[in-house]
Design a protein around this motif. Structure first.
Motif, PDB file in Angstrom:
ATOM      1  N   PRO A   1       0.785  -1.245   0.000  1.00  0.00           N
ATOM      2  CA  PRO A   1       0.000   0.000   0.000  1.00  0.00           C
ATOM      3  C   PRO A   1       0.815   1.292   0.000  1.00  0.00           C
ATOM      4  CG  PRO A   1      -0.981  -1.595   1.486  1.00  0.00           C
ATOM      5  CD  PRO A   1       0.306  -2.198   1.018  1.00  0.00           C
ATOM      6  N   GLU A   2       1.962   1.301   0.687  1.00  0.00           N
ATOM      7  CA  GLU A   2       2.765   2.522   0.738  1.00  0.00           C
ATOM      8  C   GLU A   2       3.834   2.567  -0.351  1.00  0.00           C
ATOM      9  OE1 GLU A   2       1.909   4.955   2.629  1.00  0.00           O
ATOM     10  OE2 GLU A   2       0.348   3.762   3.602  1.00  0.00           O
ATOM     11  N   GLY A   3       3.912   1.504  -1.156  1.00  0.00           N
ATOM     12  CA  GLY A   3       4.876   1.488  -2.240  1.00  0.00           C
ATOM     13  C   GLY A   3       6.318   1.409  -1.793  1.00  0.00           C
ATOM     14  N   GLN A   4       6.554   0.904  -0.589  1.00  0.00           N
ATOM     15  CA  GLN A   4       7.927   0.755  -0.099  1.00  0.00           C
ATOM     16  C   GLN A   4       8.030  -0.503   0.749  1.00  0.00           C
ATOM     17  OE1 GLN A   4       8.935   3.712   3.067  1.00  0.00           O
ATOM     18  NE2 GLN A   4       6.916   4.566   2.618  1.00  0.00           N
ATOM     19  N   ASP A   5       9.266  -0.908   1.047  1.00  0.00           N
ATOM     20  CA  ASP A   5       9.481  -2.133   1.808  1.00  0.00           C
ATOM     21  C   ASP A   5       8.694  -2.108   3.113  1.00  0.00           C
ATOM     22  OD1 ASP A   5      11.187  -2.802  -0.179  1.00  0.00           O
ATOM     23  OD2 ASP A   5      13.029  -2.693   1.012  1.00  0.00           O
ATOM     24  N   ASP A   6       8.045  -3.225   3.397  1.00  0.00           N
ATOM     25  CA  ASP A   6       7.221  -3.325   4.599  1.00  0.00           C
ATOM     26  C   ASP A   6       6.943  -4.801   4.837  1.00  0.00           C
ATOM     27  OD1 ASP A   6       5.759  -2.543   6.793  1.00  0.00           O
ATOM     28  OD2 ASP A   6       4.115  -1.630   5.662  1.00  0.00           O
ATOM     29  N   TRP A   7       6.429  -5.126   6.029  1.00  0.00           N
ATOM     30  CA  TRP A   7       6.093  -6.525   6.309  1.00  0.00           C
ATOM     31  C   TRP A   7       4.974  -6.594   7.333  1.00  0.00           C
ATOM     32  CZ3 TRP A   7       7.398  -9.197  11.062  1.00  0.00           C
ATOM     33  CH2 TRP A   7       8.058  -8.395  12.000  1.00  0.00           C
ATOM     34  N   ILE A   8       4.194  -7.664   7.248  1.00  0.00           N
ATOM     35  CA  ILE A   8       3.080  -7.866   8.174  1.00  0.00           C
ATOM     36  C   ILE A   8       3.609  -8.470   9.464  1.00  0.00           C
ATOM     37  CG2 ILE A   8       0.921  -9.102   8.587  1.00  0.00           C
ATOM     38  CD1 ILE A   8       0.366  -8.968   5.607  1.00  0.00           C
ATOM     39  N   LYS A   9       3.368  -7.766  10.565  1.00  0.00           N
ATOM     40  CA  LYS A   9       3.816  -8.226  11.878  1.00  0.00           C
ATOM     41  C   LYS A   9       2.771  -9.104  12.560  1.00  0.00           C
ATOM     42  CE  LYS A   9       5.615  -4.866  14.346  1.00  0.00           C
ATOM     43  NZ  LYS A   9       5.739  -3.505  14.952  1.00  0.00           N
ATOM     44  N   GLU A  10       1.487  -8.777  12.340  1.00  0.00           N
ATOM     45  CA  GLU A  10       0.407  -9.564  12.926  1.00  0.00           C
ATOM     46  C   GLU A  10      -0.901  -9.204  12.239  1.00  0.00           C
ATOM     47  OE1 GLU A  10       0.032  -8.593  17.058  1.00  0.00           O
ATOM     48  OE2 GLU A  10      -0.653  -6.546  16.680  1.00  0.00           O
ATOM     49  N   LEU A  11      -1.912 -10.020  12.471  1.00  0.00           N
ATOM     50  CA  LEU A  11      -3.258  -9.752  11.987  1.00  0.00           C
ATOM     51  C   LEU A  11      -4.180  -9.550  13.179  1.00  0.00           C
ATOM     52  CD1 LEU A  11      -3.573 -12.490   9.199  1.00  0.00           C
ATOM     53  CD2 LEU A  11      -3.005 -10.075   8.891  1.00  0.00           C
ATOM     54  N   ARG A  12      -5.037  -8.540  13.081  1.00  0.00           N
ATOM     55  CA  ARG A  12      -6.029  -8.273  14.128  1.00  0.00           C
ATOM     56  C   ARG A  12      -7.433  -8.454  13.564  1.00  0.00           C
ATOM     57  NH1 ARG A  12      -4.324  -7.159  19.651  1.00  0.00           N
ATOM     58  NH2 ARG A  12      -2.061  -6.868  19.449  1.00  0.00           N
ATOM     59  N   LEU A  13      -8.321  -8.980  14.407  1.00  0.00           N
ATOM     60  CA  LEU A  13      -9.700  -9.234  14.003  1.00  0.00           C
ATOM     61  C   LEU A  13     -10.565  -8.038  14.385  1.00  0.00           C
ATOM     62  CD1 LEU A  13     -11.824 -11.192  12.891  1.00  0.00           C
ATOM     63  CD2 LEU A  13     -12.012 -12.163  15.195  1.00  0.00           C
ATOM     64  N   VAL A  14     -10.934  -7.242  13.386  1.00  0.00           N
ATOM     65  CA  VAL A  14     -11.742  -6.043  13.624  1.00  0.00           C
ATOM     66  C   VAL A  14     -13.226  -6.386  13.633  1.00  0.00           C
ATOM     67  CG1 VAL A  14     -12.302  -3.728  12.762  1.00  0.00           C
ATOM     68  CG2 VAL A  14      -9.951  -4.588  12.613  1.00  0.00           C
ATOM     69  N   GLY A  15     -13.627  -7.343  12.808  1.00  0.00           N
ATOM     70  CA  GLY A  15     -15.026  -7.751  12.780  1.00  0.00           C
ATOM     71  C   GLY A  15     -15.182  -9.065  12.050  1.00  0.00           C
TER      72      GLY A  15
END
Length: 223
Positions: free
Chosen positions: A52-66
Protein backbone atom coordinates in the motif's frame (compact mmCIF):
# COMPACT_ATOMS: atom_id res chain seq x y z
CA UNK A 1 1.33 -28.92 -5.98
CA UNK A 2 -1.94 -28.00 -4.26
CA UNK A 3 -3.53 -24.55 -4.14
CA UNK A 4 -2.19 -23.59 -0.71
CA UNK A 5 1.34 -24.72 -1.56
CA UNK A 6 1.26 -22.59 -4.69
CA UNK A 7 -0.02 -19.57 -2.79
CA UNK A 8 2.66 -19.95 -0.10
CA UNK A 9 5.36 -20.17 -2.77
CA UNK A 10 4.06 -17.01 -4.44
CA UNK A 11 3.95 -15.14 -1.12
CA UNK A 12 7.51 -16.19 -0.28
CA UNK A 13 8.67 -14.97 -3.68
CA UNK A 14 6.95 -11.62 -3.12
CA UNK A 15 8.42 -11.33 0.36
CA UNK A 16 11.95 -11.58 -1.03
CA UNK A 17 11.46 -8.17 -2.65
CA UNK A 18 9.09 -6.54 -0.15
CA UNK A 19 10.44 -7.41 3.30
CA UNK A 20 13.58 -5.72 4.69
CA UNK A 21 16.42 -8.22 5.08
CA UNK A 22 16.55 -7.95 8.86
CA UNK A 23 12.83 -8.81 9.14
CA UNK A 24 12.63 -11.70 6.67
CA UNK A 25 12.91 -14.42 9.34
CA UNK A 26 10.03 -12.98 11.38
CA UNK A 27 7.87 -12.47 8.30
CA UNK A 28 8.53 -16.07 7.28
CA UNK A 29 7.61 -17.35 10.76
CA UNK A 30 4.24 -15.60 10.53
CA UNK A 31 3.64 -17.21 7.15
CA UNK A 32 4.38 -20.62 8.68
CA UNK A 33 1.90 -19.99 11.50
CA UNK A 34 -0.86 -19.25 8.97
CA UNK A 35 0.24 -21.86 6.43
CA UNK A 36 -3.18 -23.61 6.36
CA UNK A 37 -5.34 -20.49 6.79
CA UNK A 38 -6.80 -19.49 3.42
CA UNK A 39 -8.03 -16.10 4.63
CA UNK A 40 -4.70 -15.07 6.12
CA UNK A 41 -2.85 -16.26 3.02
CA UNK A 42 -5.15 -14.12 0.88
CA UNK A 43 -4.25 -11.09 3.01
CA UNK A 44 -0.52 -11.83 2.76
CA UNK A 45 -0.78 -12.30 -1.00
CA UNK A 46 -2.74 -9.09 -1.51
CA UNK A 47 -0.49 -7.04 0.77
CA UNK A 48 2.85 -8.19 -0.63
CA UNK A 49 1.64 -7.89 -4.23
CA UNK A 50 0.40 -4.32 -3.81
CA UNK A 51 2.44 -2.84 -0.89
CA UNK A 52 0.00 0.00 0.00
CA UNK A 53 2.76 2.52 0.74
CA UNK A 54 4.88 1.49 -2.24
CA UNK A 55 7.93 0.76 -0.10
CA UNK A 56 9.48 -2.13 1.81
CA UNK A 57 7.22 -3.32 4.60
CA UNK A 58 6.09 -6.53 6.31
CA UNK A 59 3.08 -7.87 8.17
CA UNK A 60 3.82 -8.23 11.88
CA UNK A 61 0.41 -9.56 12.93
CA UNK A 62 -3.26 -9.75 11.99
CA UNK A 63 -6.03 -8.27 14.13
CA UNK A 64 -9.70 -9.23 14.00
CA UNK A 65 -11.74 -6.04 13.62
CA UNK A 66 -15.03 -7.75 12.78
CA UNK A 67 -16.57 -11.02 11.68
CA UNK A 68 -20.03 -12.24 10.80
CA UNK A 69 -21.47 -15.04 8.66
CA UNK A 70 -18.06 -16.12 7.36
CA UNK A 71 -17.05 -12.56 6.41
CA UNK A 72 -14.03 -11.06 8.17
CA UNK A 73 -12.66 -7.55 8.56
CA UNK A 74 -8.96 -8.04 9.27
CA UNK A 75 -6.26 -5.50 10.00
CA UNK A 76 -2.78 -6.30 8.73
CA UNK A 77 -0.49 -4.56 11.21
CA UNK A 78 2.82 -3.72 9.57
CA UNK A 79 6.01 -1.87 10.43
CA UNK A 80 4.57 1.29 8.86
CA UNK A 81 0.81 1.25 9.49
CA UNK A 82 -2.19 -1.08 9.66
CA UNK A 83 -4.46 -1.87 6.71
CA UNK A 84 -8.03 -3.14 6.50
CA UNK A 85 -9.07 -6.11 4.38
CA UNK A 86 -12.59 -7.43 3.91
CA UNK A 87 -12.32 -11.12 3.17
CA UNK A 88 -14.42 -14.25 2.83
CA UNK A 89 -14.42 -17.42 0.77
CA UNK A 90 -15.71 -15.23 -2.09
CA UNK A 91 -12.61 -13.02 -2.26
CA UNK A 92 -10.76 -10.08 -0.73
CA UNK A 93 -11.12 -6.28 -0.83
CA UNK A 94 -8.66 -3.65 0.39
CA UNK A 95 -10.30 -0.94 2.52
CA UNK A 96 -7.48 1.47 3.20
CA UNK A 97 -5.31 2.21 6.19
CA UNK A 98 -6.39 2.31 9.80
CA UNK A 99 -5.15 5.90 9.87
CA UNK A 100 -7.88 6.89 7.43
CA UNK A 101 -10.44 5.44 9.84
CA UNK A 102 -13.07 5.02 7.13
CA UNK A 103 -15.54 2.23 6.43
CA UNK A 104 -18.62 2.62 4.25
CA UNK A 105 -22.06 2.76 5.85
CA UNK A 106 -23.16 -0.70 4.72
CA UNK A 107 -20.12 -2.37 6.31
CA UNK A 108 -20.41 -0.30 9.47
CA UNK A 109 -23.95 -1.60 9.90
CA UNK A 110 -22.99 -5.17 8.97
CA UNK A 111 -20.24 -5.31 11.60
CA UNK A 112 -22.41 -3.57 14.23
CA UNK A 113 -20.55 -0.28 14.51
CA UNK A 114 -23.04 2.41 15.49
CA UNK A 115 -21.40 5.18 13.48
CA UNK A 116 -18.38 6.16 11.42
CA UNK A 117 -17.14 8.15 14.40
CA UNK A 118 -17.28 5.12 16.68
CA UNK A 119 -15.40 3.02 14.14
CA UNK A 120 -12.74 5.70 13.65
CA UNK A 121 -12.16 6.00 17.39
CA UNK A 122 -11.97 2.25 17.96
CA UNK A 123 -9.49 1.49 15.19
CA UNK A 124 -7.12 4.16 16.47
CA UNK A 125 -6.32 1.61 19.18
CA UNK A 126 -5.88 -1.44 16.99
CA UNK A 127 -4.15 -3.25 19.86
CA UNK A 128 -7.53 -3.46 21.61
CA UNK A 129 -8.82 -5.84 18.93
CA UNK A 130 -8.16 -9.56 19.26
CA UNK A 131 -5.20 -11.07 17.46
CA UNK A 132 -6.52 -13.16 14.58
CA UNK A 133 -5.68 -16.82 15.19
CA UNK A 134 -4.93 -19.31 12.42
CA UNK A 135 -7.82 -21.55 11.53
CA UNK A 136 -6.00 -24.70 12.62
CA UNK A 137 -5.94 -23.53 16.26
CA UNK A 138 -9.12 -21.42 16.45
CA UNK A 139 -11.73 -23.97 17.44
CA UNK A 140 -14.50 -21.37 17.21
CA UNK A 141 -14.10 -21.12 13.43
CA UNK A 142 -15.11 -23.72 10.88
CA UNK A 143 -11.88 -24.60 9.05
CA UNK A 144 -13.68 -24.88 5.71
CA UNK A 145 -16.26 -22.08 5.42
CA UNK A 146 -15.15 -19.95 8.42
CA UNK A 147 -18.54 -19.90 10.12
CA UNK A 148 -18.26 -19.02 13.80
CA UNK A 149 -19.58 -21.22 16.59
CA UNK A 150 -23.38 -20.96 16.47
CA UNK A 151 -23.51 -19.77 12.84
CA UNK A 152 -24.81 -21.74 9.88
CA UNK A 153 -22.27 -23.18 7.49
CA UNK A 154 -21.98 -21.90 3.95
CA UNK A 155 -24.04 -24.26 1.80
CA UNK A 156 -21.69 -26.89 0.40
CA UNK A 157 -19.29 -26.76 3.34
CA UNK A 158 -17.78 -30.24 3.85
CA UNK A 159 -17.96 -29.84 7.63
CA UNK A 160 -21.74 -29.31 7.79
CA UNK A 161 -23.66 -32.14 9.43
CA UNK A 162 -26.83 -33.46 7.80
CA UNK A 163 -29.89 -32.86 10.02
CA UNK A 164 -31.59 -36.00 8.69
CA UNK A 165 -28.91 -38.68 9.07
CA UNK A 166 -26.09 -37.04 11.04
CA UNK A 167 -23.51 -37.68 8.33
CA UNK A 168 -21.60 -35.21 6.17
CA UNK A 169 -24.20 -33.21 4.29
CA UNK A 170 -22.24 -33.07 1.04
CA UNK A 171 -21.62 -36.83 1.00
CA UNK A 172 -24.82 -38.42 2.30
CA UNK A 173 -27.78 -39.36 0.10
CA UNK A 174 -30.36 -37.29 1.96
CA UNK A 175 -30.40 -34.42 -0.53
CA UNK A 176 -31.52 -36.82 -3.25
CA UNK A 177 -34.08 -38.53 -1.03
CA UNK A 178 -35.58 -35.25 0.15
CA UNK A 179 -35.92 -33.90 -3.39
CA UNK A 180 -36.87 -37.30 -4.84
CA UNK A 181 -34.25 -37.00 -7.59
CA UNK A 182 -31.15 -38.94 -8.59
CA UNK A 183 -28.96 -35.84 -8.84
CA UNK A 184 -29.12 -32.08 -8.37
CA UNK A 185 -28.84 -30.50 -11.80
CA UNK A 186 -30.30 -26.99 -11.58
CA UNK A 187 -30.15 -23.89 -9.41
CA UNK A 188 -33.77 -24.53 -8.52
CA UNK A 189 -32.78 -27.89 -7.05
CA UNK A 190 -30.26 -26.15 -4.80
CA UNK A 191 -32.74 -23.46 -3.79
CA UNK A 192 -35.38 -26.06 -2.96
CA UNK A 193 -32.88 -28.16 -1.01
CA UNK A 194 -31.80 -25.12 1.02
CA UNK A 195 -35.46 -24.41 1.80
CA UNK A 196 -35.90 -27.99 3.02
CA UNK A 197 -32.77 -27.65 5.14
CA UNK A 198 -34.13 -24.52 6.78
CA UNK A 199 -37.46 -26.20 7.44
CA UNK A 200 -35.75 -29.21 9.01
CA UNK A 201 -33.34 -27.03 10.98
CA UNK A 202 -29.73 -26.71 9.85
CA UNK A 203 -27.07 -27.85 12.29
CA UNK A 204 -24.90 -24.85 13.12
CA UNK A 205 -21.15 -25.04 13.50
CA UNK A 206 -19.69 -26.26 16.80
CA UNK A 207 -16.05 -27.00 17.63
CA UNK A 208 -16.88 -30.70 17.94
CA UNK A 209 -17.40 -30.83 14.17
CA UNK A 210 -13.79 -29.89 13.41
CA UNK A 211 -11.54 -32.37 11.66
CA UNK A 212 -8.06 -32.81 13.12
CA UNK A 213 -5.34 -30.36 12.07
CA UNK A 214 -1.61 -30.80 12.59
CA UNK A 215 -0.10 -27.77 14.30
CA UNK A 216 3.65 -28.02 14.51
CA UNK A 217 4.22 -24.29 14.97
CA UNK A 218 6.79 -21.80 13.66
CA UNK A 219 10.02 -23.07 12.23
CA UNK A 220 8.42 -25.91 10.27
CA UNK A 221 9.71 -26.22 6.75
CA UNK A 222 7.01 -26.58 4.12
CA UNK A 223 6.69 -26.37 0.37
Amino acid sequence: MDELQEKRRRIRDLMQYAVPDDQKAQAHDLLVIFREDRLALEVFDEFYRCLPEGQDDWIKELRLVGRKAGIFLLAAVTSLDAYLYLISSEGIEFHGSIGEGYLDKELLHFFDFSSAEEFSEQVKKIENFLVYEPVQVDSDTCPACHAATGEEHELGCPVEVCPWCGGQLIHCECRFAQLDVEELTTDQDLIRFEELLQQKGRIVYTPEQRPAFADEGPGVEFQ
